[in-house]
Design a protein around this motif. Structure first.
Motif, PDB file in Angstrom:
ATOM      1  N   ARG A   1       1.081  -1.053  -0.130  1.00 18.54           N
ATOM      2  CA  ARG A   1      -0.192  -0.014  -0.016  1.00 18.54           C
ATOM      3  C   ARG A   1       0.898   1.374  -0.263  1.00 18.54           C
ATOM      4  O   ARG A   1       0.416   1.949  -0.474  1.00 18.54           O
ATOM      5  CB  ARG A   1      -0.896   0.025   1.412  1.00 18.54           C
ATOM      6  CG  ARG A   1      -2.020  -1.063   1.420  1.00 18.54           C
ATOM      7  CD  ARG A   1      -2.924  -0.669   2.327  1.00 18.54           C
ATOM      8  NE  ARG A   1      -4.136  -1.857   2.604  1.00 18.54           N
ATOM      9  CZ  ARG A   1      -4.393  -2.303   3.425  1.00 18.54           C
ATOM     10  NH1 ARG A   1      -3.736  -2.243   5.061  1.00 18.54           N
ATOM     11  NH2 ARG A   1      -5.078  -3.939   3.554  1.00 18.54           N
TER      12      ARG A   1
ATOM     13  N   SER B   1      -2.483  -2.495  -4.839  1.00 19.17           N
ATOM     14  CA  SER B   1      -3.493  -3.314  -3.965  1.00 19.17           C
ATOM     15  C   SER B   1      -3.046  -4.994  -4.949  1.00 19.17           C
ATOM     16  O   SER B   1      -2.828  -4.751  -5.343  1.00 19.17           O
ATOM     17  CB  SER B   1      -4.819  -2.675  -4.625  1.00 19.17           C
ATOM     18  OG  SER B   1      -5.784  -4.014  -4.231  1.00 19.17           O
TER      19      SER B   1
ATOM     20  N   GLU C   1      -6.181  -8.415   2.212  1.00 17.26           N
ATOM     21  CA  GLU C   1      -6.529  -6.966   2.131  1.00 17.26           C
ATOM     22  C   GLU C   1      -7.049  -6.278   3.892  1.00 17.26           C
ATOM     23  O   GLU C   1      -7.071  -5.361   4.595  1.00 17.26           O
ATOM     24  CB  GLU C   1      -7.263  -5.832   1.006  1.00 17.26           C
ATOM     25  CG  GLU C   1      -6.505  -6.114  -0.354  1.00 17.26           C
ATOM     26  CD  GLU C   1      -5.911  -5.135  -0.533  1.00 17.26           C
ATOM     27  OE1 GLU C   1      -5.163  -4.087   0.366  1.00 17.26           O
ATOM     28  OE2 GLU C   1      -4.722  -5.087  -2.129  1.00 17.26           O
TER      29      GLU C   1
END
Length: 152
Positions: free
Chosen positions: A13, A18, A74
């Motif tokens: 990040r 991503s 994530e």
């Protein structure tokens, strides 16, 4: 004659990357990043010759789905500068058939990453220009026996 190429990169990040978008691009798929709501659509990429996900023995079976796997990554990473994944990009010998290239990448990924608790998502790109190569994305955290993410 085969030409050697290997590069290793972090997908983080902190550099504006991503894991979901990276996986979408490498696999030539349409994936939704559930954290941002963004849809990454690379279904028009024509050079994707093959894609596969390898799960370590402790990984939940639902991680076989690319979108589920990378959204879970994530979600577990909280830092705004978190390293989300690593990528190995390697040239593949043109002298090998596609099946042999796939076996080569599978064996490499299994021995070096999957057997050490990581999940691997790899894609082979080939524009038929003499440069077939594999993008091997792997999780930065292993998966523990209780199916939870381990420490980096």
């Amino acid at each position: 004659m085969a030409i050697y190429h290997c590069s290793i990169k972090n997908i983080s990040r902190g550099s504006g990357k991503s894991a979901v978008a990276s996986a979408s691009y490498r696999a030539g798929e349409k994936l939704e990043d559930l954290e941002t709501g963004l849809i990454h659509d690379y279904t028009r990429k024509k050079e994707i010759a093959y894609s596969e996900i390898f799960l370590c023995k402790n990984a939940p079976k639902e991680y076989q789905d690319r979108q589920t796997l990378w959204n879970a990554v994530e979600q577990i990473e909280k830092s705004s500068k978190a390293q989300l994944a690593r990528e190995y990009e390697v040239a593949l010998p043109v002298e090998l058939s596609r099946e042999e290239q796939i076996k080569l990448v599978r064996d490499f990924a299994k021995e070096n990453f999957v057997d050490n608790g990581m999940c691997v998502d790899f894609s082979i790109h080939d524009k038929e220009d003499g440069n077939p190569h594999a993008h091997i994305m792997l999780t930065t955290r292993p998966i523990e026996q209780d199916n939870s993410w381990g420490v980096k």
